[in-house]
Write an enzyme that holds these catalytic residues in place. Structure first.
Site, PDB file in Angstrom:
ATOM      1  N   TRP A 118      -1.834   3.553   1.984  1.00  0.00           N
ATOM      2  CA  TRP A 118      -2.642   2.405   1.545  1.00  0.00           C
ATOM      3  C   TRP A 118      -3.647   2.818   0.491  1.00  0.00           C
ATOM      4  O   TRP A 118      -3.868   2.105  -0.488  1.00  0.00           O
ATOM      5  CB  TRP A 118      -3.314   1.705   2.725  1.00  0.00           C
ATOM      6  N   ASP A 187     -11.526  -0.140   2.396  1.00  0.00           N
ATOM      7  CA  ASP A 187     -10.448  -0.943   2.962  1.00  0.00           C
ATOM      8  C   ASP A 187     -10.505  -0.722   4.471  1.00  0.00           C
ATOM      9  O   ASP A 187     -10.122   0.338   4.961  1.00  0.00           O
ATOM     10  CB  ASP A 187      -9.111  -0.469   2.374  1.00  0.00           C
ATOM     11  N   LYS A 211      -4.566  -7.402  11.252  1.00  0.00           N
ATOM     12  CA  LYS A 211      -4.556  -6.243  12.126  1.00  0.00           C
ATOM     13  C   LYS A 211      -5.505  -6.474  13.292  1.00  0.00           C
ATOM     14  O   LYS A 211      -5.129  -6.394  14.434  1.00  0.00           O
ATOM     15  CB  LYS A 211      -4.978  -4.979  11.370  1.00  0.00           C
TER      16      LYS A 211
HETATM   17  C1  LIG Z   1      -1.907  -3.497   6.417  1.00  0.00           C
HETATM   18  C2  LIG Z   1      -2.826  -2.807   5.509  1.00  0.00           C
HETATM   19  C3  LIG Z   1      -2.924  -3.162   4.150  1.00  0.00           C
HETATM   20  C4  LIG Z   1      -2.062  -4.228   3.522  1.00  0.00           C
HETATM   21  O1  LIG Z   1      -2.519  -5.476   3.870  1.00  0.00           O
HETATM   22  P1  LIG Z   1      -1.860  -6.809   3.258  1.00  0.00           P
HETATM   23  O2  LIG Z   1      -2.766  -7.848   3.840  1.00  0.00           O
HETATM   24  O3  LIG Z   1      -0.457  -6.876   3.746  1.00  0.00           O
HETATM   25  O4  LIG Z   1      -1.941  -6.731   1.784  1.00  0.00           O
HETATM   26  C5  LIG Z   1      -3.835  -2.486   3.382  1.00  0.00           C
HETATM   27  N1  LIG Z   1      -4.610  -1.514   3.880  1.00  0.00           N
HETATM   28  C6  LIG Z   1      -4.538  -1.134   5.179  1.00  0.00           C
HETATM   29  C7  LIG Z   1      -5.420  -0.044   5.680  1.00  0.00           C
HETATM   30  C8  LIG Z   1      -3.640  -1.765   6.021  1.00  0.00           C
HETATM   31  O5  LIG Z   1      -3.569  -1.407   7.312  1.00  0.00           O
END
Ligand SMILES: *Cc1c(COP(=O)(O)O)cnc(C)c1O
Length: 378
Positions: A118, A187, A211
């Site tokens: 990511w 993030d 998540k």
């Molecule tokens: C799942 C995830 C993403 C991607 O998220 P989307 O909403 O599908 O774009 C980005 N960063 C992390 C840490 C993730 O777990």
């Protein structure tokens, strides 16, 4: 007759079936009381005679809904007035591109710490835009199996970006990096609201909701007022953080249902769990139970370094693929859903987000012990 027994059940009987232990990595488990509440009020939302998905995003009923979600976010994270809570479509992935687009300073580099796929995607989006990207630390040398501790931040950087929890490999920052005054950007898609932390060093935090805080379709962005001054005028309207902050995320139709569910999840977190300190205690206990089994096991091996282990995504392998597959097959038969690891890592992964109960983890741990005993005895 080879009819699927599940399908043979009447609708009513099927409802009475137990729900599975859900270890999905995202979209992922939601708290059962929240799901029931959605079901209960779906046809008639707060006496409107309509469902939440059928009312105007400009109605007072929706306004209360989004305001409630924002107020709960503020209380749970202890946000001061200098922070705005915003909602965007496009997931965390859109934020990979919006962050450098909006917040890089002219002639100044953007710093990234690379701890997994990511982070790598976030870095790629900054590079596509021609930003001067500096990778100030990376754990790629050992397949992202640890959180780097050595890095230097200099005052030149526009910001320092890192991924607080690495969903795929299963590492998590235990103590956040020190930006030495440079704004941190994180993030937090897979661990926002799982533990308390000091937000003040952060210029911006973002998280895809699916998540830990809600359903897919929305990303939460928490941005500090001073960051908004960086937003260039020449960006498309919907891609500017200022557009969302000036319109309370209502420039155009927001993902109303997803925001509504976030509000319910956060209410559960505040009122049933009792806030982030309490949530962290439960999350730590869940992770500890599972890591204990792995540490004492002859067949389950952890994938990441001890000090970097994630409380949200616990990754492990079995000694060979055949046993691994048998483990996954038996897990499914016993009601443990989605334990296969990410395709890029292999092995197994149990995602233990907020909504995964201690009981589900206790049941998993018992199952894992039993499976190990059986496979060792022959
Ligand atoms: C799942 C995830 C993403 C991607 O998220 P989307 O909403 O599908 O774009 C980005 N960063 C992390 C840490 C993730 O777990």
């Amino acid at each position: 007759m080879t009819e699927n027994p599940q399908r043979a059940l009447s609708r009513r009987e099927f409802r009475a079936q137990e729900r599975v232990h859900n270890f999905n990595s995202g979209p992922a488990a939601l708290p059962l009381p929240v799901l029931k509440e959605i079901q209960e009020e779906f046809l008639d939302f707060h006496g409107s005679g309509m469902s939440i998905t059928e009312i105007s995003h400009r109605s007072s009923l929706f306004e209360e809904t989004i305001d409630g979600a924002i107020a709960r976010t503020r209380r749970l994270l202890g946000l001061g007035n200098e922070y705005h809570v915003l909602f965007f479509q496009g997931g965390a992935s859109l934020q990979f591109c919006m962050v450098p687009m909006n917040l890089s300073l002219p002639g100044r580099p953007v710093d990234y710490i690379s701890t997994g796929p990511w982070s790598t995607k976030a870095i790629r989006e900054a590079r596509i835009q021609g930003k001067e990207v500096r990778i100030i630390a990376t754990s790629e040398d050992r397949n992202f199996s640890y959180i780097p501790t050595e890095y230097t931040v200099d005052g030149q950087a526009s910001y320092v970006h890192f991924t607080s929890n690495n969903t795929i490999v299963g590492t998590q920052w235990q103590r956040f990096p020190d930006g030495h005054g440079v704004p941190l950007i994180s993030d937090m898609s897979s661990d926002l609201m799982s533990r308390p932390f000091d937000v003040t060093p952060f210029g911006l935090i973002y998280a895809g909701a699916q998540k830990n805080i809600g359903p897919a379709g929305v990303a939460m962005v928490i941005i500090r007022e001073d960051m908004l001054k960086r937003v260039p005028d020449n960006l498309p309207t919907v891609l500017r953080y200022t557009t969302a902050s000036n319109t309370k995320s209502l420039f155009n139709t927001p993902p109303t249902f997803a925001i509504y569910v976030i509000g319910l999840v956060l209410r559960w977190l505040e009122e049933t769990i009792g806030g982030l300190e309490e949530m962290e205690k439960v999350n730590k206990e869940k992770a500890l139970l599972l890591y204990e089994v792995i540490d004492k096991s002859e067949i389950y091996q952890g994938i990441v370094e001890h000090g970097s282990r994630s409380a949200m995504n616990v990754t492990f392998r079995l000694p060979n693929e055949e046993l691994g597959q048998r483990f996954l097959d038996e897990a499914i038969r016993n009601g443990f859903h989605a334990l296969e690891g990410h395709r890029s890592v292999g092995g197994c992964r149990a995602s233990l987000y907020n909504a995964v109960t201690l009981d589900s983890v206790r049941a998993l741990v018992a199952f894992m012990r039993e499976f190990e005993e059986k496979s060792i005895r022959g």
